[in-house]
Design a protein around this motif. Structure first.
Motif, PDB file in Angstrom:
ATOM      1  N   GLY A   1      11.253   0.131  11.202  1.00 41.47           N
ATOM      2  CA  GLY A   1      12.325   0.330  12.169  1.00 41.47           C
ATOM      3  C   GLY A   1      12.498  -0.816  13.133  1.00 41.47           C
ATOM      4  N   ARG A   2      11.600  -1.806  13.088  1.00 39.90           N
ATOM      5  CA  ARG A   2      11.701  -2.930  14.023  1.00 39.90           C
ATOM      6  C   ARG A   2      11.891  -4.256  13.284  1.00 39.90           C
ATOM      7  NH1 ARG A   2       7.620   0.074  16.550  1.00 39.90           N
ATOM      8  NH2 ARG A   2       5.972  -1.303  15.804  1.00 39.90           N
ATOM      9  N   VAL A   3      10.925  -4.586  12.430  1.00 42.92           N
ATOM     10  CA  VAL A   3      11.040  -5.829  11.654  1.00 42.92           C
ATOM     11  C   VAL A   3      10.721  -5.502  10.208  1.00 42.92           C
ATOM     12  CG1 VAL A   3      10.398  -7.295  13.593  1.00 42.92           C
ATOM     13  CG2 VAL A   3       8.607  -6.418  12.096  1.00 42.92           C
ATOM     14  N   PRO A   4      11.211  -6.296   9.274  1.00 40.57           N
ATOM     15  CA  PRO A   4      10.899  -6.032   7.871  1.00 40.57           C
ATOM     16  C   PRO A   4       9.399  -6.144   7.626  1.00 40.57           C
ATOM     17  CG  PRO A   4      12.697  -7.622   8.084  1.00 40.57           C
ATOM     18  CD  PRO A   4      12.114  -7.428   9.445  1.00 40.57           C
ATOM     19  N   PRO A   5       8.798  -5.175   6.925  1.00 32.62           N
ATOM     20  CA  PRO A   5       7.374  -5.272   6.634  1.00 32.62           C
ATOM     21  C   PRO A   5       7.073  -6.537   5.846  1.00 32.62           C
ATOM     22  CG  PRO A   5       8.326  -3.266   5.672  1.00 32.62           C
ATOM     23  CD  PRO A   5       9.424  -3.997   6.361  1.00 32.62           C
ATOM     24  N   GLY A   6       6.044  -7.258   6.262  1.00 34.83           N
ATOM     25  CA  GLY A   6       5.774  -8.525   5.612  1.00 34.83           C
ATOM     26  C   GLY A   6       4.375  -8.674   5.049  1.00 34.83           C
ATOM     27  N   GLU A   7       3.399  -7.871   5.487  1.00 36.17           N
ATOM     28  CA  GLU A   7       2.040  -8.057   5.033  1.00 36.17           C
ATOM     29  C   GLU A   7       1.848  -7.447   3.657  1.00 36.17           C
ATOM     30  OE1 GLU A   7      -1.291  -7.899   7.469  1.00 36.17           O
ATOM     31  OE2 GLU A   7      -0.209  -8.070   9.352  1.00 36.17           O
ATOM     32  N   ARG A   8       1.227  -8.228   2.766  1.00 42.48           N
ATOM     33  CA  ARG A   8       1.028  -7.786   1.393  1.00 42.48           C
ATOM     34  C   ARG A   8      -0.370  -8.153   0.914  1.00 42.48           C
ATOM     35  NH1 ARG A   8       5.598  -6.381  -1.453  1.00 42.48           N
ATOM     36  NH2 ARG A   8       7.556  -6.616  -0.297  1.00 42.48           N
ATOM     37  N   LEU A   9      -0.838  -7.422  -0.091  1.00 50.19           N
ATOM     38  CA  LEU A   9      -2.152  -7.678  -0.666  1.00 50.19           C
ATOM     39  C   LEU A   9      -2.069  -8.837  -1.653  1.00 50.19           C
ATOM     40  CD1 LEU A   9      -5.099  -6.615  -0.860  1.00 50.19           C
ATOM     41  CD2 LEU A   9      -4.346  -5.311  -2.865  1.00 50.19           C
TER      42      LEU A   9
ATOM     43  N   LEU B   1       5.489   8.417  -3.035  1.00 52.55           N
ATOM     44  CA  LEU B   1       5.989   9.440  -2.119  1.00 52.55           C
ATOM     45  C   LEU B   1       6.317   8.807  -0.773  1.00 52.55           C
ATOM     46  CD1 LEU B   1       3.632  12.527  -2.724  1.00 52.55           C
ATOM     47  CD2 LEU B   1       5.886  12.045  -3.719  1.00 52.55           C
ATOM     48  N   PRO B   2       7.459   9.121  -0.193  1.00 49.21           N
ATOM     49  CA  PRO B   2       7.835   8.524   1.100  1.00 49.21           C
ATOM     50  C   PRO B   2       6.833   8.882   2.197  1.00 49.21           C
ATOM     51  CG  PRO B   2       9.295  10.345   0.526  1.00 49.21           C
ATOM     52  CD  PRO B   2       8.486  10.072  -0.690  1.00 49.21           C
ATOM     53  N   GLY B   3       6.418   7.866   2.932  1.00 52.24           N
ATOM     54  CA  GLY B   3       5.497   8.092   4.043  1.00 52.24           C
ATOM     55  C   GLY B   3       4.055   8.313   3.641  1.00 52.24           C
ATOM     56  N   VAL B   4       3.741   8.202   2.354  1.00 51.43           N
ATOM     57  CA  VAL B   4       2.360   8.367   1.895  1.00 51.43           C
ATOM     58  C   VAL B   4       1.845   7.012   1.416  1.00 51.43           C
ATOM     59  CG1 VAL B   4       0.786   9.542   0.321  1.00 51.43           C
ATOM     60  CG2 VAL B   4       2.775  10.763   1.245  1.00 51.43           C
ATOM     61  N   TRP B   5       0.705   6.623   1.961  1.00 54.83           N
ATOM     62  CA  TRP B   5       0.084   5.338   1.658  1.00 54.83           C
ATOM     63  C   TRP B   5      -1.314   5.596   1.100  1.00 54.83           C
ATOM     64  CZ3 TRP B   5       3.089   1.108   3.843  1.00 54.83           C
ATOM     65  CH2 TRP B   5       4.124   1.537   4.670  1.00 54.83           C
ATOM     66  N   ALA B   6      -1.869   4.634   0.412  1.00 54.44           N
ATOM     67  CA  ALA B   6      -3.245   4.750  -0.073  1.00 54.44           C
ATOM     68  C   ALA B   6      -3.935   3.403   0.089  1.00 54.44           C
ATOM     69  CB  ALA B   6      -3.284   5.200  -1.529  1.00 54.44           C
ATOM     70  N   VAL B   7      -5.206   3.438   0.480  1.00 53.20           N
ATOM     71  CA  VAL B   7      -5.967   2.208   0.702  1.00 53.20           C
ATOM     72  C   VAL B   7      -7.377   2.363   0.155  1.00 53.20           C
ATOM     73  CG1 VAL B   7      -4.642   1.688   2.801  1.00 53.20           C
ATOM     74  CG2 VAL B   7      -6.834   2.863   2.998  1.00 53.20           C
TER      75      VAL B   7
ATOM     76  N   MET C   1       0.813  -1.223   0.000  1.00 55.35           N
ATOM     77  CA  MET C   1       0.000   0.000   0.000  1.00 55.35           C
ATOM     78  C   MET C   1       0.846   1.273   0.000  1.00 55.35           C
ATOM     79  SD  MET C   1      -2.986  -1.240  -0.235  1.00 55.35           S
ATOM     80  CE  MET C   1      -2.289  -2.617  -1.127  1.00 55.35           C
ATOM     81  N   ARG C   2       2.134   1.154  -0.308  1.00 56.72           N
ATOM     82  CA  ARG C   2       2.986   2.334  -0.428  1.00 56.72           C
ATOM     83  C   ARG C   2       2.738   3.032  -1.768  1.00 56.72           C
ATOM     84  NH1 ARG C   2       6.309  -1.019   2.551  1.00 56.72           N
ATOM     85  NH2 ARG C   2       7.623  -0.046   4.137  1.00 56.72           N
ATOM     86  N   THR C   3       2.760   4.363  -1.765  1.00 55.47           N
ATOM     87  CA  THR C   3       2.762   5.136  -2.996  1.00 55.47           C
ATOM     88  C   THR C   3       4.207   5.471  -3.349  1.00 55.47           C
ATOM     89  OG1 THR C   3       2.697   7.342  -1.977  1.00 55.47           O
ATOM     90  CG2 THR C   3       0.586   6.173  -2.231  1.00 55.47           C
TER      91      THR C   3
ATOM     92  N   ALA D   1      -6.171  -1.523   4.577  1.00 54.15           N
ATOM     93  CA  ALA D   1      -5.886  -0.721   5.771  1.00 54.15           C
ATOM     94  C   ALA D   1      -5.058  -1.512   6.770  1.00 54.15           C
ATOM     95  CB  ALA D   1      -7.188  -0.256   6.409  1.00 54.15           C
ATOM     96  N   GLU D   2      -5.395  -2.777   6.946  1.00 54.57           N
ATOM     97  CA  GLU D   2      -4.616  -3.622   7.858  1.00 54.57           C
ATOM     98  C   GLU D   2      -3.182  -3.784   7.377  1.00 54.57           C
ATOM     99  OE1 GLU D   2      -8.213  -6.456   9.600  1.00 54.57           O
ATOM    100  OE2 GLU D   2      -7.100  -7.070   7.833  1.00 54.57           O
ATOM    101  N   ILE D   3      -3.009  -3.930   6.067  1.00 57.81           N
ATOM    102  CA  ILE D   3      -1.660  -4.084   5.509  1.00 57.81           C
ATOM    103  C   ILE D   3      -0.854  -2.802   5.704  1.00 57.81           C
ATOM    104  CG2 ILE D   3      -0.368  -4.349   3.356  1.00 57.81           C
ATOM    105  CD1 ILE D   3      -2.682  -6.236   2.455  1.00 57.81           C
ATOM    106  N   ALA D   4      -1.466  -1.660   5.374  1.00 55.53           N
ATOM    107  CA  ALA D   4      -0.758  -0.382   5.518  1.00 55.53           C
ATOM    108  C   ALA D   4      -0.371  -0.126   6.968  1.00 55.53           C
ATOM    109  CB  ALA D   4      -1.625   0.759   4.986  1.00 55.53           C
TER     110      ALA D   4
END
Length: 457
Positions: free
Chosen positions: A328-336, A294-300, A290-292, A317-320
């Motif tokens: 900063g803690r674990v690699p993002p893993g949830e995907r659509l 632009l850094p730090g901008v998401w869309a759902v 759900m990343r666009t 929304a859950e994925i984003a």
């Protein structure tokens, strides 16, 4: 320091669920919604239509009660009372969502908002900063430029608000919205015609199931392969002129005409283009997290154009939010995973499905086998509907590996059962795995078991 950890633009299913998840995690969240929290789905879409459809089903059950030994006289469809039930349902749920958001510490502002760049959102003329921005502006009805349509048609929101049940209703479009409304008003006694450009209704659906849905909807005349050319006449007596599949000119006159040819992402006034967000076919482009761009901008949700369904917006929304919280803690893993997003049509009869249709699988180059079984093989289905009621289950599986690729259902409780089919596809079960699942008896879900034994038999 940023004003907020996250600013969310839009309070529909994707927006408010993201706000709930982030608020629960203790983040400072601003939710900007210009209208009512809940968006199209809760206020003028999923929930009000299901409320009215339930009323219509109850009415039809009363009329047909003699079949089950229940004789009822003087049955009437009270539209104003149905509307009151709809309003009560919507009001209760909207109030519950708002109360939960406030309990979780989410700040709600009923103002128009637009993204103006990475980490910046303009709300009612003031620019706020945030570490993350989620755009969830939803979708809007498509109004094609058909000559004479202006002032002579209503969209789904307008049809929900009519003061009386239409005597004659013409629906332009045989997608989910058109079919559900056609079924609703036909059940309440309206004369209903559906004019659809494509050769079959519900084009996302497996054609075997779609044709059975069409045949099972009582009181609706479907005109397939027809192009609407123009509308004329006065409000209350509008003529829809169209060319049929043979090229002949046809006309239908109705007191109400519903335009239901689909929905499109709501981009206008969102600031997306001006802020530099990548747009693809009028939607905000996102990756599977759900990343666009632009850094730090998401869309759902619908604004992404990926899947215009409320439960798809929930999942996005859950994925984003999961990925925002994991940074900063674990690699993002949830995907659509779009192939496991189910669909449901709440017409009379209901239908639902998940995964690939037979034609979709073949288009991907997969060698598949399918089987269709009638639901009269289910004892509960027969007990509650009779042998002649429309109902079927279709399985699609790869011929070699026997992995299940699609489960499609028509009949009572189909939308309530489809989550189990989703689990089958999510876990890439084979037909042999499916055959080992114990289905409670007697249930309509046993139709899935019957189909598993009919395929590769």
């Amino acid at each position: 320091m940023s004003d907020y950890d996250v600013i969310i633009i839009g309070g529909g299913p994707g927006g408010y669920l993201a706000a709930e998840r982030l608020g629960h995690a203790g983040m400072r969240v601003l939710l900007a919604e210009a209208d009512t929290v809940g968006g199209t789905c809760l206020n003028v879409g999923c929930i009000p239509t299901k409320s009215l459809l339930h009323s219509a089903k109850t009415y039809r059950h009363a009329l047909d009660g003699a079949m089950f030994g229940v004789n009822v006289t003087g049955v009437q469809a009270d539209w104003s009372a149905m509307q009151a039930w709809k309003a009560k349902t919507v009001g209760t749920l909207v109030g519950g969502v708002q109360a939960n958001l406030r309990r979780l510490g989410v700040t709600i502002v009923h103002e128009h908002a637009r993204v103006v760049g990475a980490g910046r959102v303009e709300v009612a003329g003031s620019v706020h900063k945030a570490d993350h921005v989620i755009v969830a502006t939803g979708s809007e009805p498509v109004m094609p430029p058909i000559p004479g349509a202006d002032g002579r048609v209503v969209d789904s929101t307008g049809l929900l608000a009519v003061e009386v049940i239409p005597e004659r209703l013409v629906v332009i479009g045989g997608g989910v919205i058109g079919v559900e409304f056609a079924s609703l008003f036909a059940a309440l006694g309206s004369q209903v015609d559906v004019v659809e450009l494509l050769p079959e209704i519900l084009p996302f659906m497996d054609t075997d199931i779609a044709s059975r849905v069409r045949a099972g909807i009582e009181g609706v005349t479907f005109h397939l392969g027809c192009r609407v050319e123009s509308l004329d006449g006065e409000p209350g007596s509008t003529t829809v002129r169209f060319t049929d599949a043979d090229g002949s000119e046809q006309a239908l006159t109705a007191d109400t005409v519903l335009m239901a040819v689909g929905r499109r992402p709501r981009i206008a006034d969102s600031g997306a283009a001006e802020a530099g967000l990548d747009l693809v076919r009028g939607a905000i482009r996102v990756d599977d997290t759900m990343r666009t761009n632009l850094p730090g901008v998401w869309a759902v949700g619908d604004v992404t154009g990926r899947s215009l369904l409320a439960h798809a917006a929930y999942r996005m929304a859950e994925i984003a939010t999961a990925n925002i919280l994991s940074l900063g803690r674990v690699p993002p893993g949830e995907r659509l995973r779009e192939d496991t997003i189910p669909w449901a049509v709440y017409a009379i009869p209901e239908s639902a499905g998940v995964g690939l249709s037979e034609s979709q699988a073949e288009a991907r180059g997969l060698d598949v086998t399918s089987a269709v079984v009638p639901l009269y093989l289910s004892g509960r289905f027969v007990a509650e509907n009779g042998v002649g009621a429309p109902g079927a289950v279709k399985l699609v599986a790869e011929t070699g590996s026997r992995v299940v690729r699609g489960i499609h259902m028509l009949g009572t409780y189909a939308p309530e059962m489809i989550w189990g089919a989703v689990s089958v596809l999510e876990n890439e079960l084979t037909i042999d795995d499916l055959r080992q699942i114990v289905f409670p008896h007697p249930t309509v879900s046993e139709g899935i078991r019957e189909a598993s034994w009919a395929i590769f038999s």
